[in-house]
Design a protein around this motif. Structure first.
Motif, PDB file in Angstrom:
ATOM      1  N   GLU A  62      10.223  -9.259   9.662  1.00  0.00           N
ATOM      2  CA  GLU A  62       9.926  -8.431   8.621  1.00  0.00           C
ATOM      3  C   GLU A  62       9.367  -9.244   7.165  1.00  0.00           C
ATOM      4  O   GLU A  62      10.791 -10.143   6.943  1.00  0.00           O
ATOM      5  N   ASP A 113       8.362  -9.395   2.860  1.00  0.00           N
ATOM      6  CA  ASP A 113       8.265  -8.733   1.613  1.00  0.00           C
ATOM      7  C   ASP A 113       9.263  -7.409   1.625  1.00  0.00           C
ATOM      8  O   ASP A 113       8.881  -6.556   1.254  1.00  0.00           O
ATOM      9  N   TYR A 142       7.411  -1.127   6.759  1.00  0.00           N
ATOM     10  CA  TYR A 142       7.636  -2.492   6.574  1.00  0.00           C
ATOM     11  C   TYR A 142       6.447  -3.355   6.899  1.00  0.00           C
ATOM     12  O   TYR A 142       5.293  -2.688   7.372  1.00  0.00           O
ATOM     13  N   THR A 143       6.534  -4.520   6.483  1.00  0.00           N
ATOM     14  CA  THR A 143       5.473  -5.597   6.524  1.00  0.00           C
ATOM     15  C   THR A 143       5.982  -6.375   7.601  1.00  0.00           C
ATOM     16  O   THR A 143       7.028  -6.927   7.372  1.00  0.00           O
ATOM     17  N   ARG A 150      -0.450 -10.709   7.973  1.00  0.00           N
ATOM     18  CA  ARG A 150       0.397  -9.515   7.771  1.00  0.00           C
ATOM     19  C   ARG A 150       0.076  -8.144   8.466  1.00  0.00           C
ATOM     20  O   ARG A 150      -1.256  -8.256   8.948  1.00  0.00           O
ATOM     21  N   THR A 151       1.036  -7.551   8.822  1.00  0.00           N
ATOM     22  CA  THR A 151       0.606  -6.139   9.486  1.00  0.00           C
ATOM     23  C   THR A 151       1.386  -5.251   8.706  1.00  0.00           C
ATOM     24  O   THR A 151       2.887  -5.524   8.396  1.00  0.00           O
ATOM     25  N   PHE A 152       1.002  -4.141   8.483  1.00  0.00           N
ATOM     26  CA  PHE A 152       1.492  -3.075   7.764  1.00  0.00           C
ATOM     27  C   PHE A 152       1.987  -2.034   8.415  1.00  0.00           C
ATOM     28  O   PHE A 152       0.825  -1.266   9.018  1.00  0.00           O
ATOM     29  N   GLU A 164      -0.100   0.887  12.640  1.00  0.00           N
ATOM     30  CA  GLU A 164      -0.238  -0.287  12.273  1.00  0.00           C
ATOM     31  C   GLU A 164      -1.676  -0.775  11.688  1.00  0.00           C
ATOM     32  O   GLU A 164      -2.757  -0.348  12.096  1.00  0.00           O
TER      33      GLU A 164
END
Length: 539
Positions: free
Chosen positions: A313, A315, A376-377, A396-398, A416
């Motif tokens: 995780e 950021d 989460y990122t 990144r994946t959000f 995602e």
């Protein structure tokens, strides 16, 4: 010229360029590609005319091939043509399926790739004018064909090769925009803007090859994976790309990540990676698991580990950070699924075709209400094996995770978002928790690995098993506290982490690195930002 007896009134004639036989199974088909010289052929009455030549297909060793047949919703079909497209994330195939609809003619459908699985789609008319391609964005809601849809992706694509019999002339000259939209009924719609003035519209549903009762597949043996060769551009090691949908492969010698999404000829893009650990379930392992959310009896099938990713995780805005591991599982006729090893337990998940229904801050899927857990990122820090999406450094994946309510508390859903700007994509996945013992038994792991796998969600009953679980829980709390405050310790503080997660785990390795450098702390938990990669109904 020769004709043959067929329920679909087949037609065969010699290629005007090389003389090889060119077959038309449907009277409605006007175009075909010669399998010998790749000439693009148009049929004018009973004469054939060459109008060009198509590029050679990228040989991806798909289990599908021309002539393979099956049944969909009770109707027989045969695969007679193939279109191969390229977009920013790689290539995908669309197979022209010809249905025999009886004495009045035939019907065409399209069997296309969708996030490591397949969608069966059919062209449909649109009563209204669809939105312009440049106005569409991932995540956007729109009404089309009497339904509410959510835009999953908008991509620039180009047809690069064709094969067999087609219902229209393949356009190899220019690219186009394709948008995939999904609804709460489990359907996926596709807007094809090859002709911006008159976009084509199709609607499909997810299918597994096993559901289609297919015969004539390539490589029909369940566990046999035919390979194509590629040389690692970093160290020169010979690599074997074994899966038909592979877009990225990791060199087993130097662990460089190699991008094969644009084919295997010429220079291949790659990047080096360090600081990873060996997976606790080795690549190539086969485990028997029943992975299904459908009601009724679950069918246990052999799943092979073909990829491994360590994620974290990012950021977070504070000192705490979560780590988890994902194992990419493959079954030849079911497609792909993920086995997720997070700090708060094991689970499995797989991409779904549609989208859940919004329910306040939560979602509803297959009649089950899910409440939101957290946003989460995530970021992949280390990978091994093969993947059906293109891996990029530090991408990144959000993510948003949801948990089932009531008696369905073991179920999980993940949203995602990948990419940025106009090239974003949204993928939904659904799955369920697994016990560590189930993972251990499924993959026949050594008993001594049991302690390193024990991260199960805790039961709430008051029996003896619950007492043991509580004892494990407080032991787990001690370990987490040690991890949270290990920045002030030395390597001896990591002994409890090693006992719980194993010497090869990311937690233990990160603890060692942190102890040596007095780095930041990690903690928390996540059900994983399992990246399903790119791909809509035609990707």
């Amino acid at each position: 010229m020769a004709t043959e007896d067929s329920p679909q009134r087949g037609y065969r004639a010699a290629c005007p360029n090389c003389g090889a036989p060119v077959e038309f199974r449907s009277a409605a088909s006007a175009f075909a590609v010669c399998s010998f010289c790749r000439s693009s052929i148009v049929r004018d009455g009973e004469a054939l005319r060459r109008i060009g030549q198509v590029a050679e297909l990228f040989d991806d060793h798909s289990p599908l091939q021309l002539g393979a047949s099956g049944r969909y919703q009770g109707a027989p079909f045969v695969l007679v043509g193939r279109l191969q497209y390229r977009y920013a994330e790689g290539t995908w195939n669309e197979w022209h399926a010809l249905f025999d609809s009886g004495p009045d003619g035939t019907r065409s459908g399209w069997l296309s790739e969708d996030n490591g699985r397949y969608v069966f789609a059919f062209d449909a008319p649109l009563a209204e004018t669809p939105p312009k391609a440049e106005t569409l964005r991932a995540g956007q809601s729109l009404a089309l064909a009497g339904q509410a849809w959510s835009v999953a992706s908008v991509s620039a694509a180009k047809l690069i090769a064709a094969q067999g019999e087609l219902p229209f002339k393949p356009n190899l000259e220019r690219g186009f925009v394709v948008a995939d939209v999904r609804n709460t009924r489990g359907e996926v719609g596709t807007l094809d803007y090859a002709d911006p003035a008159a976009p084509k519209w199709s609607i499909g549903r997810s299918v597994a090859i096993s559901e289609l009762a297919m015969s004539g597949l390539a490589e029909s043996r369940e566990k046999t994976l035919k390979a194509r060769g590629v040389e690692c551009p970093s160290c020169g090691t010979a690599l074997e790309v074994k899966l038909s949908t592979t877009q990225s492969i990791v060199c087993f010698n130097c662990h460089a990540v190699v991008d094969v999404s644009q084919g295997v000829g010429g220079d291949l893009a790659h990047y080096a990676q360090t600081n990873g650990s060996e997976p606790q379930i080795p690549l190539g392992s086969v485990g028997t698991l029943a992975l299904s959310l459908a009601p009724g009896e679950k069918k246990a099938l052999p799943w092979q580990v073909v990829g491994y990713a360590e994620r974290c995780e990012v950021d977070t805005g504070d000192d705490e950070q979560s780590f988890w591991r994902e194992y990419l599982l493959y079954h030849r006729t079911e497609g792909f699924a993920f086995l997720v090893d997070a700090q708060d337990g094991w689970s499995w998940t797989a991409p779904i075709t549609g989208v859940p229904e919004r329910a306040g801050d939560g979602v509803k899927y297959q009649g089950v209400l899910y409440r939101k857990l957290y946003d989460y990122t995530g970021m992949a820090t280390y990978v091994l094996g093969e993947f059906y999406w293109r891996l990029e450094r530090d991408a990144r994946t959000f993510n948003t995770d949801y948990i089932g309510t009531g008696s369905f508390s073991s179920r999980r859903i993940n949203r995602e978002r990948t990419g940025s700007g106009e090239t974003q994509e949204i993928t939904w996945s659904a799955g369920e928790t697994l016990s560590a013992d189930a993972v251990l038994k499924a993959f026949k792991l050594a008993p001594e690995k049991s302690a390193a796998l024990q991260r199960d969600a805790l039961p709430s009953s008051g029996n003896a098993a619950s007492l043991l679980a509580k004892l494990f829980f407080w032991g787990f709390v001690v370990v987490v506290l040690l991890m949270l405050f290990r920045c002030d310790g030395d390597e001896r503080d990591c002994s409890q982490v090693r006992a719980t997660y194993g010497e090869a785990s990311a937690e233990y390795q990160n603890c060692l690195r942190s102890a040596r450098s007095s780095g930041g702390r990690v903690g928390g938990g996540s059900w994983g930002g399992w990246s399903s990669g790119g791909g809509g109904s035609h990707k």
